[in-house]
Design a protein around this motif. Structure first.
Motif, PDB file in Angstrom:
ATOM      1  N   SER A 116       0.829  -1.204   0.000  1.00  0.00           N
ATOM      2  CA  SER A 116       0.000   0.000   0.000  1.00  0.00           C
ATOM      3  C   SER A 116       0.868   1.261   0.000  1.00  0.00           C
ATOM      4  O   SER A 116       0.550   2.238  -0.684  1.00  0.00           O
ATOM      5  CB  SER A 116      -0.953  -0.005   1.202  1.00  0.00           C
ATOM      6  OG  SER A 116      -0.233  -0.065   2.411  1.00  0.00           O
ATOM      7  N   LYS A 117       1.965   1.220   0.754  1.00  0.00           N
ATOM      8  CA  LYS A 117       2.877   2.375   0.795  1.00  0.00           C
ATOM      9  C   LYS A 117       3.500   2.621  -0.573  1.00  0.00           C
ATOM     10  O   LYS A 117       3.569   3.765  -1.053  1.00  0.00           O
ATOM     11  CB  LYS A 117       3.973   2.121   1.838  1.00  0.00           C
ATOM     12  CG  LYS A 117       4.956   3.260   2.007  1.00  0.00           C
ATOM     13  CD  LYS A 117       4.312   4.453   2.667  1.00  0.00           C
ATOM     14  CE  LYS A 117       5.335   5.527   2.996  1.00  0.00           C
ATOM     15  NZ  LYS A 117       4.714   6.719   3.619  1.00  0.00           N
ATOM     16  N   ILE A 118       3.950   1.545  -1.207  1.00  0.00           N
ATOM     17  CA  ILE A 118       4.582   1.660  -2.515  1.00  0.00           C
ATOM     18  C   ILE A 118       3.590   2.175  -3.556  1.00  0.00           C
ATOM     19  O   ILE A 118       3.914   3.043  -4.371  1.00  0.00           O
ATOM     20  CB  ILE A 118       5.171   0.294  -2.936  1.00  0.00           C
ATOM     21  CG1 ILE A 118       6.458   0.032  -2.149  1.00  0.00           C
ATOM     22  CG2 ILE A 118       5.437   0.234  -4.435  1.00  0.00           C
ATOM     23  CD1 ILE A 118       7.024  -1.350  -2.336  1.00  0.00           C
ATOM     24  N   ALA A 119       2.366   1.647  -3.528  1.00  0.00           N
ATOM     25  CA  ALA A 119       1.350   2.072  -4.499  1.00  0.00           C
ATOM     26  C   ALA A 119       1.024   3.552  -4.337  1.00  0.00           C
ATOM     27  O   ALA A 119       0.884   4.284  -5.330  1.00  0.00           O
ATOM     28  CB  ALA A 119       0.092   1.227  -4.341  1.00  0.00           C
ATOM     29  N   ALA A 165       6.770  -0.648  -7.931  1.00  0.00           N
ATOM     30  CA  ALA A 165       7.836  -0.342  -6.965  1.00  0.00           C
ATOM     31  C   ALA A 165       8.927   0.505  -7.612  1.00  0.00           C
ATOM     32  O   ALA A 165       9.488   1.406  -6.976  1.00  0.00           O
ATOM     33  CB  ALA A 165       8.425  -1.636  -6.408  1.00  0.00           C
ATOM     34  N   GLU A 166       9.223   0.213  -8.890  1.00  0.00           N
ATOM     35  CA  GLU A 166      10.229   1.005  -9.607  1.00  0.00           C
ATOM     36  C   GLU A 166       9.809   2.468  -9.708  1.00  0.00           C
ATOM     37  O   GLU A 166      10.637   3.364  -9.799  1.00  0.00           O
ATOM     38  CB  GLU A 166      10.424   0.433 -11.018  1.00  0.00           C
ATOM     39  CG  GLU A 166      11.052  -0.942 -11.075  1.00  0.00           C
ATOM     40  CD  GLU A 166      12.561  -0.895 -11.063  1.00  0.00           C
ATOM     41  OE1 GLU A 166      13.113   0.209 -10.877  1.00  0.00           O
ATOM     42  OE2 GLU A 166      13.182  -1.955 -11.239  1.00  0.00           O
ATOM     43  N   ALA A 167       8.501   2.707  -9.680  1.00  0.00           N
ATOM     44  CA  ALA A 167       7.983   4.070  -9.852  1.00  0.00           C
ATOM     45  C   ALA A 167       7.734   4.790  -8.533  1.00  0.00           C
ATOM     46  O   ALA A 167       7.286   5.938  -8.541  1.00  0.00           O
ATOM     47  CB  ALA A 167       6.672   4.018 -10.647  1.00  0.00           C
ATOM     48  N   CYS A 168       8.043   4.135  -7.415  1.00  0.00           N
ATOM     49  CA  CYS A 168       7.638   4.716  -6.121  1.00  0.00           C
ATOM     50  C   CYS A 168       8.548   5.829  -5.630  1.00  0.00           C
ATOM     51  O   CYS A 168       8.204   6.551  -4.695  1.00  0.00           O
ATOM     52  CB  CYS A 168       7.519   3.617  -5.061  1.00  0.00           C
ATOM     53  SG  CYS A 168       9.081   3.102  -4.306  1.00  0.00           S
ATOM     54  N   GLY A 169       9.736   5.963  -6.231  1.00  0.00           N
ATOM     55  CA  GLY A 169      10.613   7.059  -5.841  1.00  0.00           C
ATOM     56  C   GLY A 169      11.435   6.810  -4.601  1.00  0.00           C
ATOM     57  O   GLY A 169      12.055   7.734  -4.064  1.00  0.00           O
ATOM     58  N   LYS A 174      12.075  -0.093  -3.112  1.00  0.00           N
ATOM     59  CA  LYS A 174      12.106  -0.817  -4.382  1.00  0.00           C
ATOM     60  C   LYS A 174      12.941  -2.083  -4.264  1.00  0.00           C
ATOM     61  O   LYS A 174      12.499  -3.160  -4.686  1.00  0.00           O
ATOM     62  CB  LYS A 174      12.679   0.090  -5.474  1.00  0.00           C
ATOM     63  CG  LYS A 174      12.860  -0.585  -6.823  1.00  0.00           C
ATOM     64  CD  LYS A 174      13.569   0.330  -7.796  1.00  0.00           C
ATOM     65  CE  LYS A 174      15.042   0.477  -7.427  1.00  0.00           C
ATOM     66  NZ  LYS A 174      15.780   1.299  -8.429  1.00  0.00           N
ATOM     67  N   GLU A 175      14.140  -1.994  -3.697  1.00  0.00           N
ATOM     68  CA  GLU A 175      15.030  -3.149  -3.615  1.00  0.00           C
ATOM     69  C   GLU A 175      14.470  -4.206  -2.672  1.00  0.00           C
ATOM     70  O   GLU A 175      14.554  -5.409  -2.952  1.00  0.00           O
ATOM     71  CB  GLU A 175      16.425  -2.708  -3.168  1.00  0.00           C
ATOM     72  CG  GLU A 175      17.164  -1.862  -4.191  1.00  0.00           C
ATOM     73  CD  GLU A 175      17.270  -2.541  -5.551  1.00  0.00           C
ATOM     74  OE1 GLU A 175      17.497  -3.771  -5.591  1.00  0.00           O
ATOM     75  OE2 GLU A 175      17.119  -1.855  -6.576  1.00  0.00           O
TER      76      GLU A 175
END
Length: 233
Positions: A116-119, A165-169, A174-175
Protein backbone atom coordinates in the motif's frame (compact mmCIF):
# COMPACT_ATOMS: atom_id res chain seq x y z
CA UNK A 1 26.92 -9.88 -10.12
CA UNK A 2 23.76 -11.90 -10.51
CA UNK A 3 22.46 -12.33 -14.02
CA UNK A 4 19.03 -11.11 -15.11
CA UNK A 5 17.57 -13.81 -17.31
CA UNK A 6 15.14 -12.94 -20.12
CA UNK A 7 11.82 -14.74 -19.97
CA UNK A 8 11.38 -14.43 -23.74
CA UNK A 9 13.49 -13.90 -26.80
CA UNK A 10 15.04 -10.54 -27.64
CA UNK A 11 12.07 -9.81 -29.91
CA UNK A 12 9.66 -9.73 -26.98
CA UNK A 13 9.01 -6.73 -24.74
CA UNK A 14 8.73 -8.51 -21.42
CA UNK A 15 11.80 -9.60 -19.51
CA UNK A 16 12.37 -11.58 -16.36
CA UNK A 17 13.04 -9.08 -13.58
CA UNK A 18 13.58 -11.69 -10.89
CA UNK A 19 17.22 -12.53 -10.52
CA UNK A 20 18.26 -16.16 -10.40
CA UNK A 21 21.16 -17.38 -8.30
CA UNK A 22 24.35 -17.78 -10.35
CA UNK A 23 26.63 -20.82 -10.26
CA UNK A 24 29.23 -18.68 -8.51
CA UNK A 25 26.76 -17.73 -5.76
CA UNK A 26 25.76 -21.38 -5.36
CA UNK A 27 29.43 -22.35 -4.96
CA UNK A 28 29.93 -19.51 -2.48
CA UNK A 29 26.93 -20.71 -0.47
CA UNK A 30 28.28 -24.27 -0.39
CA UNK A 31 31.70 -23.05 0.67
CA UNK A 32 30.08 -21.05 3.46
CA UNK A 33 28.23 -24.16 4.64
CA UNK A 34 31.50 -26.08 4.59
CA UNK A 35 33.15 -23.40 6.70
CA UNK A 36 30.24 -23.30 9.16
CA UNK A 37 30.31 -27.13 9.39
CA UNK A 38 34.10 -27.13 10.03
CA UNK A 39 34.97 -28.81 6.76
CA UNK A 40 37.30 -25.85 6.38
CA UNK A 41 38.63 -24.39 9.65
CA UNK A 42 40.01 -20.91 10.17
CA UNK A 43 43.55 -20.90 8.82
CA UNK A 44 42.90 -23.77 6.41
CA UNK A 45 44.00 -23.45 2.82
CA UNK A 46 41.28 -24.19 0.29
CA UNK A 47 41.87 -26.81 -2.42
CA UNK A 48 43.34 -25.54 -5.67
CA UNK A 49 41.12 -24.13 -8.42
CA UNK A 50 41.17 -27.39 -10.45
CA UNK A 51 40.25 -29.35 -7.32
CA UNK A 52 37.39 -26.97 -6.49
CA UNK A 53 36.18 -27.18 -10.09
CA UNK A 54 36.00 -30.96 -9.73
CA UNK A 55 34.35 -30.83 -6.28
CA UNK A 56 31.59 -28.41 -7.34
CA UNK A 57 31.29 -29.38 -11.00
CA UNK A 58 31.67 -25.83 -12.35
CA UNK A 59 34.13 -23.90 -14.48
CA UNK A 60 37.12 -21.86 -13.41
CA UNK A 61 35.30 -18.52 -13.74
CA UNK A 62 32.56 -19.63 -11.31
CA UNK A 63 35.17 -20.74 -8.76
CA UNK A 64 37.04 -17.45 -9.04
CA UNK A 65 33.85 -15.41 -8.71
CA UNK A 66 32.76 -17.45 -5.65
CA UNK A 67 36.12 -16.83 -4.00
CA UNK A 68 35.84 -13.14 -4.84
CA UNK A 69 32.37 -13.01 -3.23
CA UNK A 70 33.67 -14.57 0.00
CA UNK A 71 36.81 -12.43 -0.02
CA UNK A 72 34.63 -9.30 -0.13
CA UNK A 73 32.62 -10.71 2.79
CA UNK A 74 35.87 -11.11 4.75
CA UNK A 75 35.60 -14.90 4.91
CA UNK A 76 38.52 -15.78 2.63
CA UNK A 77 41.90 -14.24 1.98
CA UNK A 78 43.61 -14.73 -1.38
CA UNK A 79 47.41 -14.71 -1.17
CA UNK A 80 48.89 -14.54 -4.64
CA UNK A 81 51.25 -17.42 -5.35
CA UNK A 82 50.37 -19.10 -2.06
CA UNK A 83 46.68 -19.92 -2.04
CA UNK A 84 43.29 -19.01 -0.59
CA UNK A 85 42.78 -19.24 3.17
CA UNK A 86 39.78 -19.23 5.51
CA UNK A 87 40.14 -16.24 7.83
CA UNK A 88 36.67 -15.88 9.40
CA UNK A 89 33.42 -17.67 10.19
CA UNK A 90 31.66 -14.42 10.99
CA UNK A 91 29.24 -14.56 8.05
CA UNK A 92 26.36 -12.13 8.09
CA UNK A 93 23.35 -13.36 6.16
CA UNK A 94 22.11 -10.92 3.57
CA UNK A 95 18.52 -9.70 3.59
CA UNK A 96 17.94 -11.77 0.46
CA UNK A 97 19.16 -14.96 2.17
CA UNK A 98 16.98 -14.31 5.19
CA UNK A 99 13.91 -13.75 3.01
CA UNK A 100 14.67 -16.92 1.05
CA UNK A 101 14.62 -18.86 4.32
CA UNK A 102 11.49 -17.14 5.63
CA UNK A 103 8.10 -18.80 5.92
CA UNK A 104 5.42 -17.71 3.48
CA UNK A 105 3.36 -15.99 6.18
CA UNK A 106 6.39 -13.89 7.14
CA UNK A 107 6.91 -12.76 3.55
CA UNK A 108 3.17 -12.13 3.22
CA UNK A 109 3.30 -9.87 6.28
CA UNK A 110 6.20 -7.91 4.79
CA UNK A 111 4.34 -7.54 1.52
CA UNK A 112 1.23 -6.42 3.38
CA UNK A 113 3.26 -3.62 4.97
CA UNK A 114 4.95 -2.61 1.72
CA UNK A 115 2.36 -2.76 -1.06
CA UNK A 116 0.00 0.00 0.00
CA UNK A 117 2.88 2.37 0.79
CA UNK A 118 4.58 1.66 -2.51
CA UNK A 119 1.35 2.07 -4.50
CA UNK A 120 0.60 5.41 -2.83
CA UNK A 121 4.10 6.69 -3.55
CA UNK A 122 3.95 5.47 -7.16
CA UNK A 123 0.72 7.43 -7.67
CA UNK A 124 2.60 10.56 -6.67
CA UNK A 125 6.03 9.98 -8.19
CA UNK A 126 5.48 7.89 -11.34
CA UNK A 127 6.67 9.20 -14.68
CA UNK A 128 4.86 8.71 -17.98
CA UNK A 129 7.47 6.16 -19.05
CA UNK A 130 7.04 4.22 -15.80
CA UNK A 131 3.28 4.33 -16.25
CA UNK A 132 3.68 2.80 -19.71
CA UNK A 133 5.74 -0.03 -18.24
CA UNK A 134 3.13 -0.72 -15.54
CA UNK A 135 0.42 -0.83 -18.23
CA UNK A 136 2.46 -3.15 -20.42
CA UNK A 137 2.75 -5.73 -17.63
CA UNK A 138 -0.93 -5.30 -16.71
CA UNK A 139 -1.89 -6.12 -20.31
CA UNK A 140 0.51 -9.07 -20.45
CA UNK A 141 -0.91 -10.37 -17.17
CA UNK A 142 -4.39 -10.32 -18.71
CA UNK A 143 -3.25 -11.87 -22.00
CA UNK A 144 -1.39 -14.77 -20.40
CA UNK A 145 -4.17 -15.42 -17.89
CA UNK A 146 -6.72 -15.69 -20.70
CA UNK A 147 -4.38 -17.96 -22.67
CA UNK A 148 -3.76 -20.09 -19.53
CA UNK A 149 -0.02 -19.62 -19.90
CA UNK A 150 0.57 -19.98 -16.19
CA UNK A 151 4.27 -19.27 -15.70
CA UNK A 152 4.20 -16.28 -18.05
CA UNK A 153 1.10 -15.01 -16.24
CA UNK A 154 2.76 -15.35 -12.82
CA UNK A 155 5.83 -13.49 -14.07
CA UNK A 156 3.71 -10.74 -15.64
CA UNK A 157 1.91 -10.29 -12.31
CA UNK A 158 5.22 -10.06 -10.43
CA UNK A 159 6.61 -7.62 -13.00
CA UNK A 160 3.46 -5.50 -12.76
CA UNK A 161 4.02 -5.05 -9.04
CA UNK A 162 7.79 -4.60 -9.41
CA UNK A 163 7.22 -1.88 -12.02
CA UNK A 164 5.00 -0.07 -9.50
CA UNK A 165 7.84 -0.34 -6.96
CA UNK A 166 10.23 1.01 -9.61
CA UNK A 167 7.98 4.07 -9.85
CA UNK A 168 7.64 4.72 -6.12
CA UNK A 169 10.61 7.06 -5.84
CA UNK A 170 12.26 5.22 -2.93
CA UNK A 171 15.21 3.02 -3.89
CA UNK A 172 15.30 1.12 -0.60
CA UNK A 173 11.60 0.22 -0.77
CA UNK A 174 12.11 -0.82 -4.38
CA UNK A 175 15.03 -3.15 -3.62
CA UNK A 176 13.30 -4.75 -0.62
CA UNK A 177 10.21 -5.34 -2.71
CA UNK A 178 12.24 -6.92 -5.52
CA UNK A 179 13.79 -9.37 -3.07
CA UNK A 180 10.44 -10.36 -1.56
CA UNK A 181 9.04 -10.81 -5.07
CA UNK A 182 11.41 -13.72 -5.69
CA UNK A 183 9.77 -15.58 -2.83
CA UNK A 184 6.29 -14.66 -4.07
CA UNK A 185 7.05 -16.05 -7.53
CA UNK A 186 8.08 -19.38 -5.99
CA UNK A 187 4.82 -19.54 -4.02
CA UNK A 188 2.88 -18.94 -7.24
CA UNK A 189 4.67 -21.86 -8.86
CA UNK A 190 3.96 -24.18 -5.93
CA UNK A 191 0.42 -23.13 -4.99
CA UNK A 192 -1.42 -22.34 -8.23
CA UNK A 193 -0.77 -25.65 -9.99
CA UNK A 194 -0.31 -24.06 -13.42
CA UNK A 195 -3.77 -22.51 -13.16
CA UNK A 196 -4.61 -18.88 -14.00
CA UNK A 197 -8.23 -18.69 -12.80
CA UNK A 198 -7.47 -16.48 -9.79
CA UNK A 199 -5.46 -14.14 -12.04
CA UNK A 200 -8.43 -13.78 -14.38
CA UNK A 201 -10.62 -13.03 -11.36
CA UNK A 202 -8.24 -10.39 -10.02
CA UNK A 203 -7.50 -8.66 -13.34
CA UNK A 204 -10.11 -5.95 -12.79
CA UNK A 205 -8.80 -4.92 -9.38
CA UNK A 206 -5.28 -4.76 -10.81
CA UNK A 207 -6.64 -2.53 -13.58
CA UNK A 208 -8.25 -0.37 -10.88
CA UNK A 209 -4.88 -0.05 -9.16
CA UNK A 210 -3.31 1.04 -12.43
CA UNK A 211 -6.04 3.66 -12.91
CA UNK A 212 -5.38 5.13 -9.47
CA UNK A 213 -1.68 5.41 -10.23
CA UNK A 214 -2.44 6.89 -13.66
CA UNK A 215 -4.80 9.45 -12.08
CA UNK A 216 -2.34 10.28 -9.28
CA UNK A 217 -4.73 9.14 -6.56
CA UNK A 218 -2.48 7.88 -3.73
CA UNK A 219 -5.25 7.27 -1.19
CA UNK A 220 -7.21 4.89 -3.41
CA UNK A 221 -4.03 3.34 -4.80
CA UNK A 222 -3.04 2.37 -1.24
CA UNK A 223 -6.51 1.05 -0.47
CA UNK A 224 -6.73 -1.10 -3.60
CA UNK A 225 -3.17 -2.40 -3.20
CA UNK A 226 -4.10 -3.63 0.27
CA UNK A 227 -7.23 -5.32 -1.09
CA UNK A 228 -5.04 -7.16 -3.61
CA UNK A 229 -2.68 -8.37 -0.89
CA UNK A 230 -5.65 -9.48 1.22
CA UNK A 231 -7.19 -11.14 -1.85
CA UNK A 232 -10.43 -9.20 -1.52
CA UNK A 233 -11.57 -9.16 -5.14
Amino acid sequence: MQKILPLYSSDDKMYMQIQRKTLAQEVADRLIQGIINDEYAIGDKLPTEPELMKIYGVGRSSIREAIKILSIKGVLSVQQGVGTFVISKNIQESLETKINKAEFNEVYEVRSLLDSKIAARAAVHRSEKELETIKMYLDLRDQFAEENQALKCYQADINFHISIAEACGNNLLKEIYKITSKHIFRTFESSHNNNTDSFKLSQKIHADLYSCIENKDPENAARIAQLIVDRVY
